[in-house]
Design an enzyme around this catalytic site. Sequence first.
Site, mmCIF file in Angstrom:
data_model
loop_
_atom_site.group_PDB
_atom_site.id
_atom_site.type_symbol
_atom_site.label_atom_id
_atom_site.label_comp_id
_atom_site.label_asym_id
_atom_site.label_seq_id
_atom_site.Cartn_x
_atom_site.Cartn_y
_atom_site.Cartn_z
ATOM 1 N N SER A 209 0.841 -1.194 0.000
ATOM 2 C CA SER A 209 0.000 0.000 0.000
ATOM 3 C C SER A 209 0.875 1.242 0.000
ATOM 4 O O SER A 209 2.055 1.176 -0.359
ATOM 5 C CB SER A 209 -0.947 -0.023 1.198
ATOM 6 O OG SER A 209 -1.945 0.958 1.049
ATOM 7 N N ASN A 210 0.329 2.368 0.386
ATOM 8 C CA ASN A 210 1.097 3.619 0.398
ATOM 9 C C ASN A 210 0.653 4.473 1.578
ATOM 10 O O ASN A 210 -0.215 4.074 2.351
ATOM 11 C CB ASN A 210 0.924 4.349 -0.939
ATOM 12 C CG ASN A 210 -0.537 4.579 -1.248
ATOM 13 O OD1 ASN A 210 -1.220 5.322 -0.549
ATOM 14 N ND2 ASN A 210 -1.043 3.919 -2.276
ATOM 15 N N ARG A 211 1.212 5.662 1.695
ATOM 16 C CA ARG A 211 0.984 6.478 2.891
ATOM 17 C C ARG A 211 -0.296 7.309 2.848
ATOM 18 O O ARG A 211 -0.527 8.132 3.722
ATOM 19 C CB ARG A 211 2.160 7.437 3.090
ATOM 20 C CG ARG A 211 3.440 6.742 3.465
ATOM 21 C CD ARG A 211 4.510 7.781 3.779
ATOM 22 N NE ARG A 211 5.817 7.181 3.893
ATOM 23 C CZ ARG A 211 6.247 6.551 4.973
ATOM 24 N NH1 ARG A 211 5.467 6.441 6.025
ATOM 25 N NH2 ARG A 211 7.455 6.018 5.002
#
Length: 401
Positions: A209-211
């Site tokens: 995923s990402n931030r």
Amino acid sequence: MTLAGKNVVLGVTGSIAAFKAVALASELVRARTLVDVIMTASARQFVAPLSFQAVTHRSIFGDVFAANSELNIEHVELAERADIVVIAPATANTIAKLAAGMADDVLGCTVLATDAPILLAPAMDAHMFDNPATQENVARLRARGWEVVGPAAGRLASGLVGVGRLVEVEELMGAIRALLGRSGDLAGRSVVVTAGGTQEPIDPVRYISNRSSGKMGYAVAEAARDRGAQVTLISTPTALPAPFGVQVVYVNTAEQMLAAVRDAVQEADALIMAAAVADYRPARPSAEKIKKADADVWQLELVKNPDILAQVRGDFVRVGFAAESQHLLENALAKLHAKQLDLIVANDISTPGSGFAVDDNQAVLLDAQGERLALPLMAKRELADQILNKVIKLLGQRRAK
Ligand code: C5P
């Protein structure tokens, strides 16, 4: 923004949750509304009028026979100047009286005399709420156009767990904003917003995923709701509560998001893709948890995800985001053209205090006609309104075509 200068009449009734209404009054004052509090006699057994007076800096109403009232005929003046009447917490007793149209106190009189929208936030024991008498009364009020928020499930004063808790102040504020914004400049429009970072599974317990926190997308969804739009928010799991009055569709992966967007845009006037969609996903997610092996290196094969914005076309305004750490405008313009967008929100994620997981953002809005609007660092909610201003303009141009 929609709240400043509005007159809110806050009716407080005799529930253990009455103390939460003090926090609500405080939040309303912070949003620069004028709050007139009406307390029923039993509310005064739970919280002192002075608490509300200290927070609102205004007189507290409720005593029909008060000789020292500053208003001419209290309930008539309150009813007339109200932009919204909020009854929080609303007890079973008050709900029954209001459903019957009774006017034996200032709250009952005010409710009968007002044209303003009314928001009811019930709070009581779960059995009392479940009782057909209460259910019928709530249904009658809904049928009269009242908005009802909650009650929420959770631990009740009796120690029982059930549906009967007053909803949290944040949700009440959302409901108030939504109700006040009903006839806003997006009334009758349908807006689809995506938010959060997609989660691409590696195995049943791990994902890529990402931030992205989802804050920007949620801010756009709430701003559109507060301007009268019907909003569908397609969100990955985030820490944010589902906004009141917004239809939320939860997804995990880019492929699920694509399917949900395709479904939601059928009737849409605008698609605003604030989600951070993973560009790649694991090629073969494992059905079982992958075990640690002896080798020091493990390679994961990735395949490209569909580009949702590039694929979903139609007769609606399409807005994309470009979060960049270098060559901001160049990259954003390239995306605007490649995905044939109407508008792109370009933000430099290396700007301090802006971008992922924070409440502020700094962006440049670039549209397909070459117009450029460079905005200063501002709250995501404010940026959301700037984006919607542009969307409304673009919708107008569409109609003019
Ligand atoms: O190309 P890039 O990922 O930077 O483009 C960002 C914009 O495109 C965002 O609005 C994002 O939501 C959208 N996007 C998409 N599908 C992808 C990747 C990004 O719709 N697979």
